[in-house]
Design a protein around this motif. Structure first.
Motif, mmCIF file in Angstrom:
data_model
loop_
_atom_site.group_PDB
_atom_site.id
_atom_site.type_symbol
_atom_site.label_atom_id
_atom_site.label_comp_id
_atom_site.label_asym_id
_atom_site.label_seq_id
_atom_site.Cartn_x
_atom_site.Cartn_y
_atom_site.Cartn_z
ATOM 1 N N THR A 1 -0.497 4.024 7.666
ATOM 2 C CA THR A 1 -0.948 2.402 7.263
ATOM 3 C C THR A 1 0.175 1.545 7.238
ATOM 4 O OG1 THR A 1 -2.806 3.627 5.976
ATOM 5 C CG2 THR A 1 -2.292 1.239 5.593
ATOM 6 N N SER B 1 -4.705 5.034 -4.141
ATOM 7 C CA SER B 1 -5.849 6.025 -3.737
ATOM 8 C C SER B 1 -5.340 7.075 -2.633
ATOM 9 C CB SER B 1 -6.984 5.184 -3.221
ATOM 10 O OG SER B 1 -7.541 4.339 -4.039
ATOM 11 N N TYR B 2 -4.120 6.886 -2.128
ATOM 12 C CA TYR B 2 -3.628 7.703 -1.177
ATOM 13 C C TYR B 2 -3.084 9.013 -1.902
ATOM 14 C CZ TYR B 2 -3.332 4.174 2.364
ATOM 15 O OH TYR B 2 -3.698 3.145 3.369
ATOM 16 N N ASP B 3 -3.429 10.131 -1.204
ATOM 17 C CA ASP B 3 -2.953 11.268 -1.756
ATOM 18 C C ASP B 3 -1.978 12.098 -0.978
ATOM 19 O OD1 ASP B 3 -4.732 12.092 0.530
ATOM 20 O OD2 ASP B 3 -6.215 12.899 -0.958
ATOM 21 N N ASP B 4 -1.581 11.683 0.194
ATOM 22 C CA ASP B 4 -0.511 12.175 1.068
ATOM 23 C C ASP B 4 0.507 11.117 1.527
ATOM 24 O OD1 ASP B 4 -1.197 11.949 3.992
ATOM 25 O OD2 ASP B 4 -3.073 12.117 2.672
ATOM 26 N N TYR B 5 1.553 11.366 1.804
ATOM 27 C CA TYR B 5 2.557 10.495 2.232
ATOM 28 C C TYR B 5 2.159 10.015 3.754
ATOM 29 C CZ TYR B 5 5.412 11.150 -2.129
ATOM 30 O OH TYR B 5 5.976 11.131 -2.933
ATOM 31 N N SER C 1 -0.734 9.709 5.304
ATOM 32 C CA SER C 1 -1.628 8.766 5.419
ATOM 33 C C SER C 1 -1.080 7.020 5.164
ATOM 34 C CB SER C 1 -2.847 8.815 4.545
ATOM 35 O OG SER C 1 -3.499 10.195 4.925
ATOM 36 N N SER C 2 -0.462 6.933 3.981
ATOM 37 C CA SER C 2 0.316 5.774 3.397
ATOM 38 C C SER C 2 1.193 5.515 4.487
ATOM 39 C CB SER C 2 0.822 5.687 2.196
ATOM 40 O OG SER C 2 1.724 6.802 2.039
ATOM 41 N N GLY D 1 -3.119 1.088 -3.093
ATOM 42 C CA GLY D 1 -2.403 2.216 -2.561
ATOM 43 C C GLY D 1 -2.347 3.637 -3.541
ATOM 44 N N GLY E 1 1.209 4.150 -2.755
ATOM 45 C CA GLY E 1 0.953 5.718 -2.261
ATOM 46 C C GLY E 1 1.971 6.709 -2.811
ATOM 47 N N LEU F 1 0.645 -1.303 -0.043
ATOM 48 C CA LEU F 1 -0.006 0.028 0.004
ATOM 49 C C LEU F 1 0.857 1.359 -0.076
ATOM 50 C CD1 LEU F 1 -2.518 -1.073 2.535
ATOM 51 C CD2 LEU F 1 -3.113 -0.478 0.107
ATOM 52 N N HIS G 1 -10.802 7.527 -4.880
ATOM 53 C CA HIS G 1 -9.912 6.472 -4.579
ATOM 54 C C HIS G 1 -9.795 5.724 -5.965
ATOM 55 C CE1 HIS G 1 -12.193 7.400 -0.594
ATOM 56 N NE2 HIS G 1 -11.026 6.778 -0.174
#
Length: 320
Positions: free
Chosen positions: A126, A116-120, A122-123, A114, A69, A65, A188
């Motif tokens: 996770t 779908s992540y738009d910022d480091y 959040s990824s 992954g 990202g 994921l 997403h």
């Protein structure tokens, strides 16, 4: 090579589906799932958005994921090309190593998710939560009473030529549906290629059952999450749901029907919609719509295109 012959060679290691019950249940597996889930249940009592990923906890999932990202921050065309390359590489690895099959059926779809992540942040969060959960799961596995492992047939690796063609088609399909979802500005865009890669299997009967099962399970899981959230439950309910869902997911892992996505969708929507019920209609439509898009793409590249190509080749050979 005929499609049926190619499918048999690519999936020679697959377990016979007819021998599996439609919905299997194993109490020992359920117990293991519950014990694994307890790690995140306590955190879920305070923050469901942190506790649920911690409860799931799979190291390869977190790393995949996070990689997705990272790709999401690249230009759209470049990200799509690298996704296709990753799928192709996973397919070729599956023809060389038994571990490669895990990379193809688990890591590649999660790299797509992954996206779908738009910022480091959040990824990375996770990745950290899933890694901590994986460490706990490893500890539990080492302390779990030993038992005799069931005997399994030696896996036969598919040939490289078949997997090369399969990986090219599948990688292109994943890249195209990602480009479509991202081009539409969906929140997403990784859901569509993830659905494509999770459903796709060389066996036509397995592809069909997973395609239908994926769509139905996503709808059921999303609606179940909406029903729970509409009652505005306390955090203790989220903790209980995490334990029950992961226990049920582990218990039914041997099912012939593809129902795992019902459990994952339920957890995902509990995280996404908690405190954002005004986005329910949009999120459900987005999830179901992208799932259908991904499933259709998998049908096209795994079944329809090879079938039409085989018929065309047969007609050319038959013509004088």
């Amino acid at each position: 090579m005929k499609p049926t012959q190619q499918n048999d060679r690519v999936s020679a290691h697959a377990q016979p589906r007819a021998s599996q019950p439609a919905i299997a249940w194993s109490w020992p597996h359920a117990l293991v799932g519950v014990v694994y889930a307890i790690r995140g249940a306590g955190v879920t009592l305070r923050d469901p958005q942190l506790g649920m990923p911690l409860a799931v906890g799979v190291l390869l999932a977190g790393a995949s994921l996070f990689l997705g990202g990272v790709l999401a921050h690249l230009p759209l065309v470049l990200a799509a090309i690298l996704l296709a390359a990753a799928v192709l590489g996973a397919a070729l690895l599956a023809s060389a190593l038994a571990f490669g099959r895990i990379v193809l059926v688990l890591c590649a779809p999660l790299v797509a998710a992954g996206l779908s992540y738009d910022d480091y942040a959040s990824s990375a969060q996770t990745l950290l939560l899933l890694s901590l959960g994986a460490a706990y799961a490893c500890l539990v596995a080492m302390l779990w009473p030993a038992h005799r492992a069931p005997q399994r047939l030696q896996a036969q690796l598919p040939d490289q030529k078949s997997m090369l063609a399969y990986g090219i088609r599948l990688g292109l399909a994943a890249a195209i549906v990602y480009a479509i979802a991202a081009g539409m500005g969906l929140d997403h865009p990784g859901w569509a290629p993830a659905a494509c890669l999770l459903v796709a299997r060389p066996q036509v009967d397995l592809l069909q059952s997973r395609g239908v099962g994926r769509v139905v399970s996503v709808v059921v899981g999303a609606l179940a999450a909406v029903l729970i959230l509409n009652n505005q439950p306390p955090e203790a309910v989220f903790a209980l749901v995490a334990v029950v869902v992961l226990g049920a997911a582990a218990a039914t892992v041997g099912s012939r029907w593809y129902i795992t996505s019902a459990f994952t969708t339920l957890l995902v929507f509990l995280i996404l919609l908690n405190g954002h019920l005004d986005e329910t209609t949009y999120k459900v439509n987005e999830r179901v719509g992208e799932t259908i898009l991904g499933v259709v793409a998998a049908y096209l590249v795994v079944w329809l295109i090879p079938t039409l190509q085989a018929r065309h080749n047969a007609d050319n050979r038959a013509s004088p």
